[in-house]
Design an enzyme around this catalytic site. Structure first.
Site, PDB file in Angstrom:
ATOM      1  CD  GLU A   1      66.969  95.819  63.520  1.00  0.00           C
ATOM      2  OE1 GLU A   1      65.869  95.626  63.210  1.00  0.00           O
ATOM      3  OE2 GLU A   1      67.637  95.056  64.047  1.00  0.00           O
TER       4      GLU A   1
ATOM      5  CG  ASP B   1      65.139  92.698  72.258  1.00  0.00           C
ATOM      6  OD1 ASP B   1      64.559  92.684  71.762  1.00  0.00           O
ATOM      7  OD2 ASP B   1      65.558  91.813  73.431  1.00  0.00           O
TER       8      ASP B   1
ATOM      9  CD  GLU C   1      64.377  90.602  67.461  1.00  0.00           C
ATOM     10  OE1 GLU C   1      64.002  89.379  67.204  1.00  0.00           O
ATOM     11  OE2 GLU C   1      64.349  91.482  66.342  1.00  0.00           O
TER      12      GLU C   1
END
Length: 629
Positions: A301, A227, A164
């Site tokens: 994720e 990200d 990120e």
């Protein structure tokens, strides 16, 4: 990486087995096929270890671990391997929780992905606290990565090296990817403190250093940048630009001992989506752009809670079906691009344990029952076709759908289709009929009586045949990919499969009162409209056609005039002579066959303009180009 832990056939023999209730009272069904076995030829299927600091011994004794082993072949520690837990203070490292996790899952034949080494959040203050200089931050980072990645060397298959680094949202692609970074990240701030800007140094340099240090510490691991909001066009492009530039820089770095290997080898798409605003085409666009960098891709994720970023929704029956359809559409895309995808990880096991639990985002509910989303992931095509709508039969249907097929004897060669009876056609039509026959879009039983009027059913069947030829796939696959199905109740006078498919694709309609009139004739304006519609179904641009200035255009119904302009402008249908189109006139089989042939062969509109011949690209040009490639 893509290990075969159990064969699918063995899994199916265990399909009705239930594990005993665990000490916590959980009952976990093992009656469903294993997700990781379903996708073993495509990519790894992952989940996470969660709990206090990401792992506790209770995870081994309750049913959750059994369910993890059943369906997943790679795990990520949700928290246990994040920087603040690895090294809370300078010189102090705490590996015990992560070591126990690795020992347990490795013993079960499950791979481990490391998450994460460098992040602006959940990092110990000693690494990059306010006032840290560039030199200090570099030394701290190297010490941390060398210790952590070095400790787990050879025991993790991949690392999220940097997590990120970009702003939450990047709407437009920046000219320089550095302009889209989090300038308030402690790592960025520290690296900027003492940067020699005259020599091109900046706070962004920490990203490159992190990957270089990780490569040195664990050369066998695949190194990822990870990200979220990666489906945004601007953010997708910024990440890709960074990857390409830093990989190019690594090629000439004297520390590079493997010149053919990328430094940033993988790009992680966190895939934290929402049911209300996910556009799966944006996800596919990101996969294509990331693949163009040469890096591997992982969906790292994935979760899809009900609602949107402003507000969660309760997962009622309608929301659950909406959620499942999105999972199915995503897995269709993942499967299509699986040559670029290394792993797809669901960010959690059961809804109540999710960090986004308010929207029930996962594949299992709080009682570890498989949700609609599970069936959507297990069989995306079947789910979107409505195969699993009955909860009482869907488990058996899933098992049947995934049952290993028994090889069948080689079929006898199909007989060559009968040649068209050209003697029944007018001379002008024979060449076009022969071409259409060779292309294979004349139904076998329509290769005769070419001067007879074509019926509405016959024209629909030709339209479907042509669409299959144009898209190079069966009509059932076309419907499935678009989330469509045949409605057998729409007409009371026909259940013809091609008519119902054409209706579902907006190629044709009925004549009113629930009737289709399959044996009725088709007029020239109706034929023009259906031709325009089938071109649209094939992907052609059919908007804003030029007007057709036939003398009798006012005789055409208003709904047909745009279609007449489209087919005339593209050389698909001509007039009947004397500047007339005869919109209410009949249409024959031979006219139908030749017309469908014209869709393919015409790609340039030629007109007379003030006495000079003018050529312009037809709206069907791209379609024709695709068909001839």
């Amino acid at each position: 990486m893509k290990k075969r832990l159990l064969s699918l056939s063995l899994a199916l023999t265990l399909a009705l087995a239930l594990i005993p209730p665990a000490a916590t009272g959980m009952t976990v069904s093992l009656a469903l096929p294993s997700l990781h076995e379903i996708y073993e030829e495509h990519f790894l299927i992952g989940s996470i270890f969660s709990g206090i600091r990401g792992f506790t011994e209770s995870n081994l004794s309750d049913g959750r671990f059994d369910l993890l082993k059943r369906h997943f072949n790679v795990l990520t520690a949700e928290n246990a391997m994040k920087p603040q837990y690895m090294s809370p203070t300078r010189g102090t490292y705490s590996f015990s929780a992560a070591d126990r996790m690795l020992q347990a899952v490795s013993g079960a034949g499950i791979a481990v992905h490391g998450h994460a080494l460098v992040w602006h959040s959940q990092s110990a203050s000693w690494l990059n606290q306010a006032g840290t200089t560039r030199a200090q931050a570099l030394a701290n980072m190297e010490a941390f990565i060398s210790s952590v990645a070095g400790h787990f060397k050879g025991r993790v298959v991949s690392w999220d090296v940097v997590n990120e680094a970009f702003l939450d949202s990047v709407g437009q692609a920046p000219a320089n990817w550095r302009n889209a970074l989090r300038a308030n990240s402690p790592w960025f701030t520290a690296y900027a403190n003492g940067a020699d800007r005259a020599n091109g140094e900046s706070g962004a340099d920490y990203i490159y250093d992190a990957f270089v240090f990780a490569r040195a510490a664990d050369p066998g691991a695949t190194l990822y940048y990870n990200d979220f909001n990666e489906e945004e066009r601007g953010k997708r492009e910024a990440i890709a630009m960074m990857t390409e530039e830093l990989n190019q820089k690594w090629r000439s770095d004297p520390r590079n001992t493997e010149p053919d290997r990328l430094l940033i080898e993988g790009l992680g798409m966190q895939a934290h989506y929402w049911t209300d605003d996910l556009n799966v085409s944006n996800v596919e666009a990101t996969i294509k752009r990331f693949a163009a960098t040469g890096a591997k891709i992982s969906v790292t994720e994935l979760d899809i809670p009900a609602g949107n970023w402003r507000q969660f929704k309760t997962l009622d029956a309608a929301e659950e079906q909406k959620q499942a359809r999105l999972y199915a559409q995503l897995f269709q895309i993942f499967r299509e691009h699986s040559e670029h995808i290394e792993r797809v990880s669901i960010w959690g096991l059961e809804d109540p344990a999710s960090w986004r639990r308010q929207g029930s985002p996962l594949l299992f509910d709080g009682n570890f029952n498989a949700k609609e989303a599970f069936y959507a992931v297990a069989d995306p095509d079947g789910y979107l076709s409505g195969r699993y709508s009955n909860k009482n039969t869907r488990d058996a249907l899933l098992l049947e759908a995934l049952k290993p097929s028994v090889p069948e004897p080689e079929p006898s060669p199909e007989p060559e289709p009968a040649a068209p009876n050209l003697d029944s056609a007018d001379t002008w039509a024979r060449e076009g009929i022969q071409i259409a026959f060779e292309k294979g879009f004349i139904p076998d039983d329509l290769q005769d009586r070419y001067t007879a009027a074509v019926t509405r059913e016959e024209f629909c069947r030709m339209a479907v045949k042509w669409l299959e030829y144009a898209l190079n796939k069966k009509i059932d696959a076309v419907l499935s990919e678009r989330g469509l199905s045949r409605d057998e109740t729409v007409f009371t006078d026909t259940d013809n499969a091609d008519i119902l498919a054409a209706y579902a694709l907006d190629i044709t309609g009925g004549v009113g009162s629930g009737l289709f009139s399959p044996d009725g004739p088709i007029t020239r304006e109706q034929a023009a409209t259906m031709i325009r519609n089938v071109c649209r179904a094939a992907g052609a641009d059919t908007d804003d056609p030029p007007d057709a200035d036939f003398a009798d255009i006012d005789d055409a119904d208003a709904w047909a005039r745009g279609a007449i302009g489209f087919v005339y402008a593209n050389g698909i249908m001509q007039g009947t002579g004397g500047n007339h189109f005869n919109p209410k006139g009949p249409f024959t089989r031979q006219e139908s066959v030749v017309t469908f042939g014209n869709i393919h062969v015409e790609s340039v509109v030629t007109r007379e303009n003030n006495g000079a011949e003018e050529s312009a690209a037809s709206p069907l040009f791209l379609l024709d180009k695709a068909l001839t490639m």
